[in-house]
Design a protein around this motif. Structure first.
Motif, mmCIF file in Angstrom:
data_model
loop_
_atom_site.group_PDB
_atom_site.id
_atom_site.type_symbol
_atom_site.label_atom_id
_atom_site.label_comp_id
_atom_site.label_asym_id
_atom_site.label_seq_id
_atom_site.Cartn_x
_atom_site.Cartn_y
_atom_site.Cartn_z
ATOM 1 N N ARG A 42 38.927 26.734 43.787
ATOM 2 C CA ARG A 42 39.210 27.019 42.377
ATOM 3 C C ARG A 42 40.646 27.482 42.164
ATOM 4 O O ARG A 42 41.278 27.191 41.173
ATOM 5 C CB ARG A 42 38.255 28.127 41.932
ATOM 6 N N GLN A 43 41.117 28.230 43.164
ATOM 7 C CA GLN A 43 42.404 28.878 43.000
ATOM 8 C C GLN A 43 43.553 27.930 43.306
ATOM 9 O O GLN A 43 44.705 28.244 43.042
ATOM 10 C CB GLN A 43 42.433 30.083 43.957
ATOM 11 N N ASN A 45 45.995 25.174 42.772
ATOM 12 C CA ASN A 45 46.571 24.293 41.763
ATOM 13 C C ASN A 45 48.044 24.164 42.093
ATOM 14 O O ASN A 45 48.480 24.637 43.134
ATOM 15 C CB ASN A 45 46.356 24.888 40.368
ATOM 16 N N ALA A 62 43.593 38.448 34.654
ATOM 17 C CA ALA A 62 42.982 37.133 34.859
ATOM 18 C C ALA A 62 41.534 37.274 35.306
ATOM 19 O O ALA A 62 40.651 36.581 34.811
ATOM 20 C CB ALA A 62 43.789 36.352 35.875
ATOM 21 N N ASN A 65 39.262 38.183 32.594
ATOM 22 C CA ASN A 65 38.994 37.107 31.651
ATOM 23 C C ASN A 65 38.315 35.926 32.306
ATOM 24 O O ASN A 65 38.093 34.909 31.667
ATOM 25 C CB ASN A 65 40.311 36.615 31.017
ATOM 26 N N GLY A 66 38.014 36.060 33.584
ATOM 27 C CA GLY A 66 37.357 34.962 34.269
ATOM 28 C C GLY A 66 38.271 33.781 34.522
ATOM 29 O O GLY A 66 37.822 32.673 34.775
ATOM 30 N N GLU A 67 39.590 34.030 34.422
ATOM 31 C CA GLU A 67 40.508 32.908 34.642
ATOM 32 C C GLU A 67 40.959 32.876 36.086
ATOM 33 O O GLU A 67 40.773 33.803 36.841
ATOM 34 C CB GLU A 67 41.766 33.086 33.795
ATOM 35 N N VAL A 68 41.635 31.774 36.380
ATOM 36 C CA VAL A 68 42.254 31.657 37.700
ATOM 37 C C VAL A 68 43.446 32.611 37.761
ATOM 38 O O VAL A 68 44.172 32.758 36.796
ATOM 39 C CB VAL A 68 42.724 30.201 37.900
ATOM 40 N N PRO A 70 47.002 33.910 38.160
ATOM 41 C CA PRO A 70 48.271 33.188 38.053
ATOM 42 C C PRO A 70 49.072 33.328 39.337
ATOM 43 O O PRO A 70 48.782 34.184 40.152
ATOM 44 C CB PRO A 70 48.987 33.911 36.909
#
Lengths: 286, 348, 283
Positions: A42-43, A45, A62, A65-68, A70
């Motif tokens: 997932r991480q 990119n 992050a 907020n459940g985001e990847v 940064p």
């Protein structure tokens, strides 16, 4: 039972046992690899490769907020690349040469001592190697550096390379060497053009294992390369590495998922090295 | 032959890299030491680098490692959770100054099913970690928690297996409130805990607590807050039950702090104080010309410390669950920075 | 002329290894002197590791025992698996896709950082251990030995498979032509021929097991006492050094370095004994 039948049964049983245990080995193998993949993918990119580690605040936002998370591990990638490359350059030639020496001088006090010492070196915990390199290189240099880190990695790589070179050369039938010499070739030509290429499979496996081992090492680098949050191309300054980043992320409450992605990246690197090694050894194999 | 060629290529790339990088004249600072303030330092160092362009490389190798590195002259600064004793300062020979950078705390995390708040008095806490109190529904725990029902569950103590500043602060507090603890176990970065299970690092302790019902352990505040782990309110010296928070941690530093800030502020007498709070320091040499350092290096080091003490950096401490320095401590620290010299002359 | 150069170079390479080792021993000995001064040779056999500020007692025995048990257990556990894989890849299914796949996957195991092994053991193996009723918390010698065994499989398996593969075809064909079954060829021809290489690969994996730090320290329980059973928690030499080194000073630091030195000596001793045994049973 007929002797023949018994032997045949033993044979089939042997195959069965081998397959059984190999399968069992495959289970934790794949369990770990799959877990690393699932948690780490997932991480990964584009940022992962080009940005440096985020600070914990951004990571926390992050995560909340459940985001990847940064940022990425660019500083670790550059550090690992430089240090492993330097370590290989420093360790492979002496390692192979020493293996040649031990194989050419099988008997003798000196050889036994060197063999013995090499095996002890293999058993030394990486942190002890870090402590020693700190005393001999970091302190006189008055600074942590990637060079010191590379040297500690090189020391860890040596025993594997030496022993695998030696044993691979020993496996070659002596007829090979004798034929070369009988044809009038010089000793050095026989060694470099006949023996080494034939033993390439074993030697390369040793180098590959050695590199795989040190790519994930943390403890010695903590005491020699220290770490850095920026990409560092200057090898005389402290540098980060993927393994160090994994350790930092382990201790940071917000960057846990980075651990898995960094490990996944390391797996990719080892896989890549594997492919390269297999291609090269295929080319060399008689 | 191919190997030879490959080696030559590799070597030349390596040299090229070295050459390119050696010509890079940007000043860079390096420091090593405590892992306790690492999240805060990472943030501050990044801001510093963005503002001034000076890179800071920091390694969280432990306070002991940091001081060793400073002693050997290989870093620009060391970070430590425990200020140096007179004996340790004597070992370094050259004079050093301690600059406090922020406040943190040690929280008591626990995992008891369905219990979301817990109040522990000082002697109860000590006796839990001494192994005297072994069950959650022990009368003494119930006494301070009359409105919740505690289960009949064994208490499993979790402590740090690795040497750490967190342990130092926690045991310092326990030594202050329990004579038995002070006599039998004492305060240090690593002690022989009488009961319990050991775990490595904050994540290790938090991990086990999370997976074990009935577990209790001590964790750095930044870790506990970020992971939203349940922690207890402790009774401070003034008798109040206080939860750790930016306000209560800062309150602990409001009492008499000496000018050099070398004091353990656990068990503070202030009314709103959280009892297990602590400073963390950066240590640098007073005379910056050591190990052939350039004046630029010294300037960059002092600049970094001024930056950490600035209102801008201090106000960000709360973002990552540390507490900023109280104003008087901050001013004293800025003042002490002015005494840092290079070749005897004060640094700009 | 070139021959002489090559011969000298190889000799120098061998000497370099000795110099590195010598440097290590020197460094460790100078650091360990204060500890040995205070406790004498007893340091090796004492089993207390206590420190109240005014009374520091350091003894290395619990760690020595912990290290030996975990390392040997790990090699024993990994033996059937790595042997099977090396035979699978090197002989039985040599040069097939399956073998290549298995071989690559095994080598990948070597590239996983030990922290990840520790984490995997923590989240996956520990609950299994607790579930099997073997241990209360899931930590202990058994858990760390199992993870250690998985970690060292690649070293023995990959290297051994290469040596097995390198056994010259003519002796194998000779045995087949005499009517031997595959099993007999493997156990009576191939393994003896590759014995020297295989045993050195196991010694290398034992070395790895002795020195492994991170994964062990996360799973072994870190109690500084002598273990009495395989499910007890314990501590190893590498683990205590890694845990305490960052924060240690003075006598404690010296005690840790002394443990490092002891580990060095014990590795030497084990290697020596292993070689003696192998020599005795060598064909």
């Amino acid at each position: 039972m007929n002797k023949l039948k018994y032997r045949s049964w033993k044979n089939k049983f042997g195959v069965f046992i081998i397959c059984f245990f190999s399968l069992l080995t495959a289970i934790p193998l794949f369990a770990i690899i799959i877990k690393v993949f699932v948690k780490g993918i997932r991480q990964i990119n584009f940022d992962f490769f080009t940005k440096t580690t985020p600070d914990t605040f951004d990571a926390m936002l992050a995560v909340n907020n459940g985001e990847v998370i940064p940022g990425g591990v660019a500083n670790g990638i550059v550090g690992t690349l430089l240090m492993v490359l330097m370590a290989a350059v420093v360790a492979v030639p002496p390692g192979i040469l020493c293996g040649i020496y031990l194989s050419e001088n099988k008997k003798g006090r000196f050889s036994s001592i060197v063999r013995f010492v090499s095996d002890i070196l293999q058993g030394t915990p990486s942190i002890v190697i870090g402590i020693v390199v700190y005393a001999f290189i970091v302190v006189p240099m008055k600074g942590y550096s990637a060079v010191a880190g590379a040297i500690s990695l090189a020391i860890m790589m040596l025993p594997l390379i030496v022993r695998s070179t030696e044993e691979s050369l020993n496996m070659l039938p002596s007829s090979l060497k004798e034929a070369g010499l009988a044809l009038g070739a010089s000793y050095s030509s026989v060694v470099f053009k006949v023996l080494l290429p034939s033993a390439f499979g074993g030697i390369f496996t040793g180098i590959l294992l050695a590199v795989s081992r040190v790519i994930g090492e943390t403890a010695p680098l903590m005491l020699t390369a220290l770490g850095s949050s920026m990409v560092q191309w200057n090898v005389l300054r402290p540098s980060s590495s993927i393994s160090l980043l994994i350790w930092e992320c382990y201790n940071d409450p917000n960057m846990q998922s980075m651990i898995w992605s960094a490990s996944l990246f390391l797996l990719f690197v080892v896989l890549l090295l594997n492919f390269i090694a297999k291609r090269i050894s295929l080319k060399w194999r008689m | 032959m191919m190997i030879m060629k490959l080696k030559i290529v590799v070597l030349s790339v390596f040299f090229a890299t070295c050459c390119i990088s050696c010509s890079n004249v940007k000043t860079e600072i390096s420091g090593a030491g405590a892992t306790f303030p690492l999240p805060y330092y990472n943030m501050v160092f990044k801001d510093f680098s963005d503002t001034t362009g000076i890179n800071v490389a920091y390694g969280g190798i432990g306070s002991g490692g940091g001081i060793r590195s400073l002693k050997d002259g290989i870093v620009d600064f060391a970070a430590t959770d425990a200020f140096l004793s007179k004996a340790e300062e004597a070992e370094i020979a050259k004079s050093v100054i301690h600059v406090p950078t922020c406040l943190g705390a040690v929280v008591v995390a626990y995992n008891v099913p369905e219990i979301s708040s817990l109040r522990l008095s000082a002697d109860v806490l000590a006796d839990i970690f001494l192994g005297v109190i072994t069950k959650w529904n022990d009368g003494r725990i119930v006494e301070t928690n009359p409105d919740i029902v505690l289960p009949d569950l064994n208490i499993t103590v979790i402590y740090r297996s690795d040497g750490s500043g967190t342990t130092n602060v926690f045991t310092d507090y326990l030594s202050k409130i329990s004579d038995r603890w002070r006599a039998e176990i004492g305060a240090a970065k690593s002690v022989s805990f009488p009961v319990g299970v050991a775990a490595k690092g904050n994540p290790g302790v938090a991990g086990i607590i999370g997976q074990t019902a009935g577990a209790i352990g001590y964790v750095g505040s930044e870790y506990a807050f970020a992971r939203k782990i349940a922690f207890a309110s402790l009774q401070n010296k003034a008798g109040k039950f206080v939860k750790p928070s930016t306000a209560s941690i800062s309150a602990a530093a409001s009492a008499n702090i000496p000018a050099d800030s070398k004091i353990m502020i656990t068990n503070s007498a202030a009314e709103e104080a959280y009892p297990i709070s602590c400073f963390t320091w950066i240590v640098i040499y007073r005379e910056q010309n050591y190990a052939k350092r350039s004046p630029e290096q010294a300037q960059a080091t002092v600049k970094l410390l001024n930056f950490i003490l600035s209102n801008e950096a201090q106000s960000k401490a709360a973002n990552v669950h540390y507490a900023p320095l109280p104003e008087n401590v901050r001013c004293n620290a800025l003042k002490s920075l002015k005494s840092v010299t290079y070749n005897g002359k004060a640094i700009e | 002329m070139k021959d002489k150069v090559v011969k000298i170079l190889t000799f120098i390479a061998a000497v370099i290894i000795l110099i590195i080792c010598g440097g290590m021993v020197y460094s460790l000995v100078t650091g360990a002197v204060p500890a040995f001064e205070k406790f004498g040779v007893d340091f090796i056999f004492k089993k207390d590791w206590q420190y109240t500020p005014d009374n520091e007692q350091y003894g290395a025995l619990p760690f020595i025992v912990g290290t030996l048990i975990t390392a040997f257990l790990a090699v024993i556990i990994s033996f059937p698996f790595s042997m099977a894989v090396s035979l699978f890849v090197g002989e039985y299914f040599k040069d097939t896709k399956v073998a290549a796949f298995l071989g690559t996957a095994t080598e990948l195991l070597a590239g996983i950082p030990s922290i990840v092994y520790g984490l995997w053991g923590f989240y996956v193996l520990r609950p299994i251990m607790v579930g099997m009723g073997l241990s209360e918390q899931g930590f202990g010698i058994m858990t760390s030995s199992v993870v250690l065994a998985i970690m060292i499989i690649p070293y023995a398996a990959s290297l051994s498979s290469e040596f097995i593969r390198m056994v010259p075809n003519d002796i194998k064909e000779g045995a087949y032509s005499l009517g031997a079954t595959k099993y007999e060829v493997v156990f009576h021809v191939i393994l003896p021929a590759a014995a020297s290489g295989i045993s050195s690969s196991y010694i290398l994996s034992l070395g790895r097991a002795l020195g492994e730090t991170m994964a062990v320290t996360m799973l072994i329980g870190n109690t500084n006492t002598l273990p009495t059973s395989l499910t007890d928690t314990a501590n190893t030499m590498a683990s205590i050094i890694a845990n305490q080194f960052g924060e240690a000073a003075g006598l404690k630091l010296s005690a840790l370095i002394a443990i490092g030195l002891l580990l060095f000596l014990i590795t030497a001793l084990i290697n020596f004994i292993a070689k003696m045994i192998i020599k005795k049973y060598a064909i």
